[in-house]
Design a protein around this motif. Structure first.
Motif, PDB file in Angstrom:
ATOM      1  N   PRO A 182       0.803  -1.221   0.000  1.00 47.81           N
ATOM      2  CA  PRO A 182       0.000   0.000   0.000  1.00 47.81           C
ATOM      3  C   PRO A 182       0.837   1.272   0.000  1.00 47.81           C
ATOM      4  CG  PRO A 182       0.109  -0.901   2.215  1.00 47.81           C
ATOM      5  CD  PRO A 182       0.786  -1.899   1.321  1.00 47.81           C
ATOM      6  N   LEU A 220      -0.870   4.300   1.396  1.00 51.96           N
ATOM      7  CA  LEU A 220      -2.042   4.917   1.993  1.00 51.96           C
ATOM      8  C   LEU A 220      -1.611   5.932   3.048  1.00 51.96           C
ATOM      9  CD1 LEU A 220      -3.991   1.591   2.622  1.00 51.96           C
ATOM     10  CD2 LEU A 220      -4.540   3.257   0.845  1.00 51.96           C
ATOM     11  N   ASN A 235      -4.725   3.262  -5.048  1.00 56.71           N
ATOM     12  CA  ASN A 235      -4.522   2.039  -4.271  1.00 56.71           C
ATOM     13  C   ASN A 235      -5.620   1.049  -4.624  1.00 56.71           C
ATOM     14  OD1 ASN A 235      -2.282   2.262  -1.965  1.00 56.71           O
ATOM     15  ND2 ASN A 235      -3.189   4.292  -2.283  1.00 56.71           N
ATOM     16  N   LEU A 256      -6.366  11.427   1.895  1.00 57.42           N
ATOM     17  CA  LEU A 256      -5.395  10.640   2.645  1.00 57.42           C
ATOM     18  C   LEU A 256      -5.845  10.494   4.096  1.00 57.42           C
ATOM     19  CD1 LEU A 256      -1.973  12.141   1.460  1.00 57.42           C
ATOM     20  CD2 LEU A 256      -3.063  10.031   0.661  1.00 57.42           C
ATOM     21  N   ASP A 309      -8.644   6.951   2.109  1.00 58.44           N
ATOM     22  CA  ASP A 309      -8.122   5.887   1.247  1.00 58.44           C
ATOM     23  C   ASP A 309      -8.135   4.539   1.972  1.00 58.44           C
ATOM     24  OD1 ASP A 309      -6.175   6.843   2.997  1.00 58.44           O
ATOM     25  OD2 ASP A 309      -4.640   7.146   1.463  1.00 58.44           O
ATOM     26  N   PHE A 310      -7.843   4.538   3.273  1.00 59.08           N
ATOM     27  CA  PHE A 310      -7.877   3.299   4.044  1.00 59.08           C
ATOM     28  C   PHE A 310      -9.267   2.645   3.969  1.00 59.08           C
ATOM     29  CE2 PHE A 310      -4.345   5.476   6.097  1.00 59.08           C
ATOM     30  CZ  PHE A 310      -3.450   4.455   6.371  1.00 59.08           C
ATOM     31  N   SER A 356      -9.169   3.109  -4.482  1.00 56.11           N
ATOM     32  CA  SER A 356      -9.027   4.458  -3.941  1.00 56.11           C
ATOM     33  C   SER A 356      -8.231   5.320  -4.908  1.00 56.11           C
ATOM     34  CB  SER A 356      -8.320   4.409  -2.585  1.00 56.11           C
ATOM     35  OG  SER A 356      -7.908   5.707  -2.187  1.00 56.11           O
ATOM     36  N   THR A 388      -6.804   9.109  -4.987  1.00 60.04           N
ATOM     37  CA  THR A 388      -6.584  10.316  -4.192  1.00 60.04           C
ATOM     38  C   THR A 388      -5.819  11.344  -5.010  1.00 60.04           C
ATOM     39  OG1 THR A 388      -6.417   8.942  -2.192  1.00 60.04           O
ATOM     40  CG2 THR A 388      -5.660  11.217  -2.036  1.00 60.04           C
TER      41      THR A 388
END
Length: 290
Positions: free
Chosen positions: A132, A134, A200, A217, A254-255, A264, A266
């Motif tokens: 990741p 993230l 992601n 984020l 994003d998580f 995701s 961003t």
């Protein structure tokens, strides 16, 4: 929802030509491209032989001419570092693939755009990262740094990462296919060139993805403690501890998107200024010392 119409094998013959001349909205008009084929630079931080980069190259084949310039080995966590104390050596591994000995991802993109080749590039795609990027990860990531360097040098950029639920990444072809869809969309409908897309992708089969989410984020808890050990000669050594779990990881982050099966996306920017604090900081500096 995801565009399910794009099937990689049938799309292999597509070129960017279809997007080059359309009623004043073409990439040519908005980014200053010529009528020649768009050229895409690929890089990563896992090294030029990494599976994610190989899958990315295969997925984008036929979209545009590709050139791959990447580190000779894994440079994860190298962030946006340039090598300034020693010269860099570049070797060609195969047609359209070069690696930079002891180079960082930023070195690779910088060299490729500023003098390694006679032709110019029109886009940078970095990844697919094995893991990741993230939240706070973007500050350490060589994958994201490669995309940022492309942005510094005036190009639209995408950073691609694959996020496993546990263990090792397996579905690199899923992330590579998402990269293809985003590149085709970016060529058809360009965004402002100052925007960096940090993408992601959940480590799932393509058909199990739930769609795209535009996210901000999040951030992580404090990293775990450094791991102390000893080398074969009994000398003390340390390994950097694992990254913390998601702290700000609620809806909109994003998580949260990745954890719920969404891709995701961003939008990042280079400006790190905390604009909301400018006035209060001026006031703080004007106040007399206590």
């Amino acid at each position: 929802r995801l565009r399910r119409s794009c099937q990689c094998p049938p799309c292999a013959g597509e070129t960017v030509a279809a997007f080059q001349y359309s009623a004043g909205r073409s990439p040519v008009a908005r980014w200053g491209w010529t009528g020649e084929a768009v050229k895409i630079l690929l890089s990563n931080d896992d090294g030029y032989r990494a599976e994610g980069l190989r899958c990315l190259k295969e997925a984008l084949a036929g979209v545009a001419p590709l050139t791959l310039v990447a580190p000779d080995r894994n440079r994860s966590g190298s962030s946006h570092s340039l090598t300034l104390d020693v010269p860099l050596r570049v070797q060609q591994a195969e047609p359209d693939t070069w690696y930079v000995i002891n180079g960082t991802p930023t070195d690779c993109v910088h060299l490729a755009i500023t003098g390694l080749f006679e032709h110019e590039f029109d886009m940078v795609v970095s990844g697919v990262n094995d893991g990741p990027n993230l939240g706070d990860d973007v500050l350490y990531s060589g994958t994201v740094a490669a995309a940022i360097e492309g942005r510094f040098l005036g190009l639209p950029t995408i950073a691609m990462s694959l996020v496993p639920a546990t263990g090792n990444c397996t579905h690199f072809t899923t992330a590579a296919r998402i990269a293809r869809e985003l590149v085709l969309r970016l060529l058809a409908k360009p965004l402002h060139r100052s925007m960096i897309l940090n993408v992601n992708v959940p480590d799932l089969p393509y058909g199990e993805l739930r769609g795209f989410e535009v996210t901000r984020l999040g951030n992580r808890h404090r990293a775990e403690a450094a791991v102390s050990s000893r080398d074969p000669r009994g000398r003390q050594i340390y390994w950097v501890g694992a990254a913390g779990s998601g702290q700000d990881a609620g809806p909109g982050t994003d998580f949260h998107a990745v954890a719920n099966g969404f891709v995701s996306v961003t939008p990042l920017q280079v400006d790190l200024t905390r604009h909301a604090a400018l006035d209060s900081l001026r006031d703080w500096l004007r106040e007399p010392d206590a």
